[in-house]
Motif scaffolding. Structure first.
Motif, PDB file in Angstrom:
ATOM      1  N   UNK D  14     144.969 101.341 -14.682  1.00 13.78           N
ATOM      2  CA  UNK D  14     143.568 101.022 -14.927  1.00 13.78           C
ATOM      3  C   UNK D  14     143.404  99.768 -15.786  1.00 13.78           C
ATOM      4  N   UNK D  15     144.422  99.414 -16.563  1.00 14.22           N
ATOM      5  CA  UNK D  15     144.332  98.153 -17.295  1.00 14.22           C
ATOM      6  C   UNK D  15     144.178  96.993 -16.329  1.00 14.22           C
ATOM      7  N   UNK D  16     144.954  97.023 -15.254  1.00 14.44           N
ATOM      8  CA  UNK D  16     144.880  95.971 -14.236  1.00 14.44           C
ATOM      9  C   UNK D  16     143.502  95.980 -13.583  1.00 14.44           C
ATOM     10  N   UNK D  17     143.075  97.162 -13.180  1.00  8.00           N
ATOM     11  CA  UNK D  17     141.773  97.304 -12.546  1.00  8.00           C
ATOM     12  C   UNK D  17     140.669  96.744 -13.438  1.00  8.00           C
ATOM     13  N   UNK D  18     140.757  97.112 -14.695  1.00  2.79           N
ATOM     14  CA  UNK D  18     139.717  96.745 -15.645  1.00  2.79           C
ATOM     15  C   UNK D  18     139.665  95.249 -15.903  1.00  2.79           C
ATOM     16  N   UNK D  19     140.856  94.641 -15.992  1.00  4.61           N
ATOM     17  CA  UNK D  19     140.904  93.204 -16.245  1.00  4.61           C
ATOM     18  C   UNK D  19     140.341  92.437 -15.045  1.00  4.61           C
ATOM     19  N   UNK D  20     140.698  92.857 -13.835  1.00  6.91           N
ATOM     20  CA  UNK D  20     140.154  92.166 -12.654  1.00  6.91           C
ATOM     21  C   UNK D  20     138.635  92.343 -12.598  1.00  6.91           C
ATOM     22  N   UNK D  21     138.170  93.535 -12.913  1.00  2.16           N
ATOM     23  CA  UNK D  21     136.723  93.787 -12.908  1.00  2.16           C
ATOM     24  C   UNK D  21     135.996  92.882 -13.887  1.00  2.16           C
ATOM     25  N   UNK D  22     136.590  92.727 -15.074  1.00  4.03           N
ATOM     26  CA  UNK D  22     135.919  91.984 -16.145  1.00  4.03           C
ATOM     27  C   UNK D  22     136.102  90.482 -16.044  1.00  4.03           C
ATOM     28  N   UNK D  23     137.310  90.036 -15.672  1.00  2.16           N
ATOM     29  CA  UNK D  23     137.612  88.608 -15.757  1.00  2.16           C
ATOM     30  C   UNK D  23     137.963  87.954 -14.439  1.00  2.16           C
ATOM     31  N   UNK D  24     138.173  88.727 -13.385  1.00  2.00           N
ATOM     32  CA  UNK D  24     138.566  88.138 -12.109  1.00  2.00           C
ATOM     33  C   UNK D  24     140.073  88.083 -11.935  1.00  2.00           C
ATOM     34  N   UNK D  25     140.509  87.268 -10.963  1.00  2.00           N
ATOM     35  CA  UNK D  25     141.924  87.224 -10.620  1.00  2.00           C
ATOM     36  C   UNK D  25     142.253  85.824 -10.113  1.00  2.00           C
ATOM     37  N   UNK D  26     143.540  85.448 -10.233  1.00  2.00           N
ATOM     38  CA  UNK D  26     143.975  84.088  -9.936  1.00  2.00           C
ATOM     39  C   UNK D  26     145.249  84.177  -9.109  1.00  2.00           C
ATOM     40  N   UNK D  27     145.442  83.327  -8.087  1.00  2.00           N
ATOM     41  CA  UNK D  27     146.693  83.407  -7.310  1.00  2.00           C
ATOM     42  C   UNK D  27     147.896  82.978  -8.152  1.00  2.00           C
ATOM     43  N   UNK D  28     149.044  83.620  -7.898  1.00  2.00           N
ATOM     44  CA  UNK D  28     150.278  83.306  -8.627  1.00  2.00           C
ATOM     45  C   UNK D  28     150.625  81.833  -8.521  1.00  2.00           C
ATOM     46  N   UNK D  29     150.340  81.235  -7.364  1.00  3.64           N
ATOM     47  CA  UNK D  29     150.709  79.829  -7.208  1.00  3.64           C
ATOM     48  C   UNK D  29     149.928  78.945  -8.178  1.00  3.64           C
ATOM     49  N   UNK D  30     148.771  79.432  -8.608  1.00  3.89           N
ATOM     50  CA  UNK D  30     147.936  78.663  -9.538  1.00  3.89           C
ATOM     51  C   UNK D  30     148.325  78.954 -10.980  1.00  3.89           C
ATOM     52  N   UNK D  91     139.655  74.943  -1.489  1.00  3.93           N
ATOM     53  CA  UNK D  91     138.355  75.358  -2.026  1.00  3.93           C
ATOM     54  C   UNK D  91     138.464  75.524  -3.533  1.00  3.93           C
ATOM     55  N   UNK D  92     137.371  75.380  -4.231  1.00  3.90           N
ATOM     56  CA  UNK D  92     137.358  75.512  -5.679  1.00  3.90           C
ATOM     57  C   UNK D  92     136.868  76.907  -6.065  1.00  3.90           C
ATOM     58  N   UNK D  93     137.553  77.515  -7.015  1.00  4.36           N
ATOM     59  CA  UNK D  93     137.193  78.868  -7.450  1.00  4.36           C
ATOM     60  C   UNK D  93     137.184  78.968  -8.971  1.00  4.36           C
ATOM     61  N   UNK D  94     136.450  79.989  -9.443  1.00  5.08           N
ATOM     62  CA  UNK D  94     136.706  80.528 -10.774  1.00  5.08           C
ATOM     63  C   UNK D  94     137.464  81.837 -10.535  1.00  5.08           C
ATOM     64  N   UNK D  95     138.091  82.396 -11.575  1.00  2.00           N
ATOM     65  CA  UNK D  95     138.735  83.700 -11.381  1.00  2.00           C
ATOM     66  C   UNK D  95     137.758  84.733 -10.810  1.00  2.00           C
ATOM     67  N   UNK D  96     136.521  84.714 -11.269  1.00  2.00           N
ATOM     68  CA  UNK D  96     135.533  85.680 -10.779  1.00  2.00           C
ATOM     69  C   UNK D  96     135.216  85.441  -9.307  1.00  2.00           C
ATOM     70  N   UNK D  97     134.984  84.168  -8.958  1.00  3.82           N
ATOM     71  CA  UNK D  97     134.603  83.902  -7.566  1.00  3.82           C
ATOM     72  C   UNK D  97     135.777  84.150  -6.629  1.00  3.82           C
ATOM     73  N   UNK D  98     137.012  83.987  -7.150  1.00  2.56           N
ATOM     74  CA  UNK D  98     138.179  84.253  -6.319  1.00  2.56           C
ATOM     75  C   UNK D  98     138.288  85.754  -6.025  1.00  2.56           C
ATOM     76  N   UNK D  99     138.042  86.548  -7.063  1.00  2.00           N
ATOM     77  CA  UNK D  99     138.041  88.011  -6.859  1.00  2.00           C
ATOM     78  C   UNK D  99     137.008  88.397  -5.816  1.00  2.00           C
TER      79      UNK D  99
END
Lengths: 303, 303, 303, 303, 303, 303
Positions: D14-30, D91-99
């Motif tokens: 749930x830590x992972x779930x919660x962080x993605x919910x709150x802050x978004x997510x970023x590809x490893x390559x980035x 394309x340009x993203x923020x962590x939130x928009x990427x999620x």
């Protein structure tokens, strides 16, 4: 004992007795034991390095054969080498012959105590860390311990005294030791700092009142004396010498005590311990057999 | 003793003797002492909480009156409450009356040891942590300790055996304990990890050769036995039961030993200890007075 | 929680509420909890042995099934066994029936706090170690916390008060708690002993001046109150009871506080906490729903 | 929480779930998070310095305002600064928009567990240190936990799996995890080293026999599963990914598990966990709502 | 150095010199280093987290490449990022150009000390933990150290002063530092608490008498000065600034000292150190080359 | 240094050089230094007691004057007293005259190292704990360090070698030291026990393959050598003696190394270190000036 016995600077009266019996004795002028740059005895550093040295040894799985000599190397550095022979007042002695010349028969000394977890009039080894070697003392009722000690001083004998000096009532700077009644005994574990202030203040006020004679000293029963030992309130702190008896202007009775803390305090190295303090806080007293009462002497088989 | 004495799960033979003498004994079927969810005895957790409990107490300056009952509360939780009376084979007993019914007179048991730092044929308290209470053992030459033990087994008596089992030669999984000669004794303090590998390999090879009979077992003199004790090589590890005598195909002699580690190892809970291992590594043996040699019985004043 | 949660003698108001709700309540005359030889409560030794016992458990890799009963064994030793039924004023009760007889409905009590790291008028679990169980409190502005508390006392309700008593301004022996302005905040890390003397002197002088009314008390804003919590200056020290309101000759307002430290200090167990101290240093207050303001009662859904 | 909560590298699903919910997510390559000189993730040093930094803070009596930024300074040094915006496939993203672009709705994931100290079909926060934030999981019988997981994989969903990997039966190098029956459970506390060898040997033999199919795997009941959790045998060790189902030549069923320990072991980073091991040793599983059974989906209010 | 060198907040004069030489200098108005919420410098928390961070690193077997940047992350959080360029009085500077504008040539400063375990008129690195980098000082007789310092102040130069401030005679609150003669030197290791009271009382009385001019100050020889350093009595505590000379009504001479402990004490941040205290307790002084005597300047090769 | 410098059994080559220069040298037959009951050198216990003794000293606030003699007392116990004069082959010597008779001029020895954090062809003090006294070594490129060492052995000079022996590739029991390529570098901090097994297995397999010649040895650049030092992989473990050069059947080149670990390993106290291992893992080499290349001799000012 692989570290499960105490190794510290302290000991009990019988350690002294035993060492003199086994190895003899040497005058201070010949062997002061002060090879570490101070004019008076201070064993803090020596105790620390001896303990550290021994603790390091017992952590090892196997011991070498050199450790004992290394220990002696430290002791010799702080005390100097023990003289095998020496001259004193124009005569040559060994430690043994010097002891014999002084007429010291170590079997003539007896150690008394007073507790109820062993039967009275039997010997038992006091269960305190400094009694690491398990020397026995002779157990008598507290009144008899007091009377015997007073009797010994009356006959002109000095008496060795082991007692608890970390008490609030041990007011060394004022030259007195007595029992202070404590009224507040509650102490909530979690708010210690503030609450400790409250208790310290109360004790200080109590001492002031005691010194002005405003409060009567508390006397303790044999059972209370026992409880204080059982629950670690009475500890085996310090050995001193009782050298006389005294009475104050209000008729309270005291022992005059010679301390080893240089010429400190208002009585320049001496202070007065009240009889009730003596009864409550003595761990052991030791004296010459001829200082004992007839009855006790008989019980102990001395003639 | 304010923490300066050992508090641990272990003890010595005389602890058992003393407890039976004082409190009696109870059949396992009545009181298994297994109230903590395991089928066999494992005191690791109990030892840990008892030690922690006691260490916390001695850090306090003053003790309450409840600590002893709290300690009993822990013991009762793990062992169950001690039965005051119980029925066994249709009869009612107390622990004391059960002991008496069994005909156990604890004064009939004697403990032997063999060291040179005390005179032979005298009693002394072995200086090991488990002997916290200072029980004395009777000191005899190592040959007499061996002969007496062999004699006792010959007469049909089992013998309690205290020994050092943390030796390389104590190869429990192979069902044997013998003395392994070590050839490399050097060990440079600073490169421990690599160097320790070297030594471990060498020891393992030595054990293999011993098991194949390629190397003769080393025998140790009384002086070497003493040295191993003095320098902490021989430690007071474990108590077992000698139940028989054995000889291998090459004529080497052994004690058959009953261990308490369940039915483990190739002999299902038993193993064989060579006479030289016994001589070198025994801390104490204990047996019934009637198992002793005539001479020893006489010396000890048994009739 | 394998040791990652607090185990200590302290707790929060809701622990009491919760225990009464779950298990009921017993009069002190029936169950004093004083089975350890003292006349007043002192849990220092109990806290120490409980902590030691638990720490020893969590070091083990696997737990037995006996540990919980061992824990109860300790608690029973210090507190006595909890009475399942008892007689009180001639009637027989269980703890549950006694609670019900008293008319205590634990759901009628509410706990207020005031911090800005959570929104006002929401519930949150205060992040302090004693709140190990995560009980929520209701968050209101500090002025409303003050007004509600004053209002409750006005209506005749006593109020439970959690506060920080390890402040310089908590001058318990003088019977007062107020905010002392500190002017020197520098502290060079390396010369602590001398520098600490300087600060201690300065604080003592400040207290003296405050007691003489020479300096005005400092008031703190909601933001400053928050900062003191965030940076560990305000700690969750002690729970007391607000029993009245008072005004001094200069018009300063105070709560009269009943403490649990026996009849100590100049007001024999009571002292006065200024409103500014209350506003700055309160962690939580708890009161009956009927003691709340109408608005707050409505917000909280009480009728 | 002044140090009374866990701070460590681990966490729960749930830590992972919660962080993605709150802050978004970023590809490893980035954002690889590998700014410390290694090619694969190794947080040993980072965990150590973070813990040390925090422990030093909580020892202070008062905190400064800089500590949080200092913590971020450390994190940025090891992971790099978190990108506020980034380009991915033109394309340009923020962590939130990427999620959001990925279509991840974190509320669609659910975590299941199976214990009896809370009622089935209720939510509760698992009492393990890694669950420092008190995230709740949904409690179902162990059979339902198994069936649901198998069902999810059948439908093509991967399943997150939290399990205990410090078991003897977790034979990672052989690519398998199963339940090994232990026969000897005795362990005398005082002779640990020798005795531990006995147990280690026995376990190794058991593993060999299991691998050869000579012993049947042990299955555990719900009550035994609970006991293993209660007594610290089952610990919350490691999170992995279940990616498939498998059956061996004897018909035993397994989950195929993707591990994060590089391409190690005989299956190059994968291994097989038996159904009985899964049932006995799973702490939690997490999956998408659409992977659930119809009944469970309904119970949980998903449509 | 794998932890075998000191890492602490303190340092020596030459650390300052060296940093200015290497990196330049910045006005306080541009870079206060106060980013942690206090108005004055207090490095206690920073020192603690830096030490903890480094200790955690050296416990690891292998270091990552990120640790140095993590360290900078902490420093930047507490001090702010170091300005690469800045404006001051309308002009733009770098730290280097600002140093040069100020005309600071760091090679013009020299550090003097006075000890006999190295030859006079040679350079040696003082063996104190704060001198972790091994900077050398120039060794002169104590009289010359005093005369040179007095001469420097006479010429109008301020002098940096490293000294021991944890002495009984450093009576900062009374604005004075002088040498107190101690008469009792005995201290029995085992009865510390009571005995320490005796000594503390005696010292306090001595200070009172000194302040009233009833006792003459003690002067120490070069050999006594050396002994105090050798036996850890003189420690390298604190760096201050000598700013003037003073004489009291009885003709005793003093340095006026500017301290960094805010406006504390009776002289608002200043105090007076007697010449004998300076001679006995100075570890190092540092001054500009032009402040030296002609002879010393010549010896040191300055022109 | 109040404990902020290393005190341990280890040291560097220059310690030996320096002691011979200052105090001379004595033949082993005259002074074996083995007074502790072992036949070979094992300083574990001595190191432990020396460290404990010194740690106890630095905890005190003030030192006595006896500590140094106590330290010598320990050293004399383990090593014996240093002979002031002795007879050797019929002639009488002092340590100094014996050194001179041997023709040892300690200024003829030079120590080389190779790191890039200092400029090549300059002297610097290696930053390792054993170099507590800050002795400088001369810095050359790694190829030149190798070539010079090979050249020295070619000319018949033995070379002292300081190296890191705690490497996986240091396979002492197989008599070889080489560089093992490691492929898996990931290590998740939280599941250490299982994961460590994986890595240990992999390393053991790599060693086996290397021993069979299946994998080529890895060579490291100067930058990689530097990194291994910077990140604590290369540590200053052990000093040995290079006594010859060797080539194996595949043409790989080795140094023949004489170790001090008795006649252990397959080459009875010797082993072979590959050139790449030497280049990667040497901390320092030391040799006679005449063993140097002409160029280096000239650079160093020897004639």
């Amino acid at each position: 004992m692989h570290g499960t016995s105490q190794l510290a600077g302290g000991g009990v009266w019988e350690d002294v007795v035993n060492v003199i019996r086994k190895y003899g004795v040497v005058p201070t002028s010949v062997y002061s034991g002060l090879c570490y740059g101070l004019e008076n005895h201070n064993h803090a550093e020596l105790d620390a390095v001896i303990k550290a040295y021994a603790d390091a040894l017992i952590k090892g799985k196997v011991l070498t054969t050199a450790w004992k000599e290394g220990l002696n190397g430290i002791l010799d550095a702080y005390f100097g080498e023990i003289p095998k022979t020496f001259e004193y007042h124009g005569k040559k002695y060994t430690p043994e012959s010097f002891r014999d010349m002084l007429g010291l028969n170590m079997d003539d000394y007896v150690c008394l105590t007073s507790f109820t977890h062993h039967p009275f009039y039997t010997w038992f080894a006091m269960e305190v860390p400094d009694n690491w070697a398990g020397y026995p003392a002779y157990n008598v009722p507290q009144k008899e311990m007091l009377d015997t000690t007073v009797g010994a001083l009356d006959k002109g004998y000095a008496v060795w005294w082991g007692s608890d000096v970390s008490e609030s009532g041990f007011v060394y700077n004022s030259g007195i030791a007595f029992n202070i009644p404590e009224t507040i005994t509650t102490e909530e574990g979690t708010e210690l700092s503030k609450w400790a202030d409250v208790k310290t203040n109360q004790r200080a006020e109590m001492v002031k009142k005691m010194l002005k004679g405003l409060i009567a000293e508390r006397e303790y029963t044999q059972a209370e004396r026992q409880l204080a030992f059982d629950n670690y309130e009475t500890t085996d702190d310090h050995g001193m010498l009782l050298t006389g008896l005294a009475v104050d202007q209000d008729g309270h009775k005291y022992f005059k005590v010679k301390n080893s803390w240089a010429e400190s305090g208002i009585y320049k190295g001496y202070f007065y311990a009240s009889y009730p303090f003596f009864v409550y806080k003595t761990t052991e007293v030791a004296m010459h057999k001829d200082a004992l009462s007839k009855e006790l002497k008989a019980r102990l088989g001395y003639n």
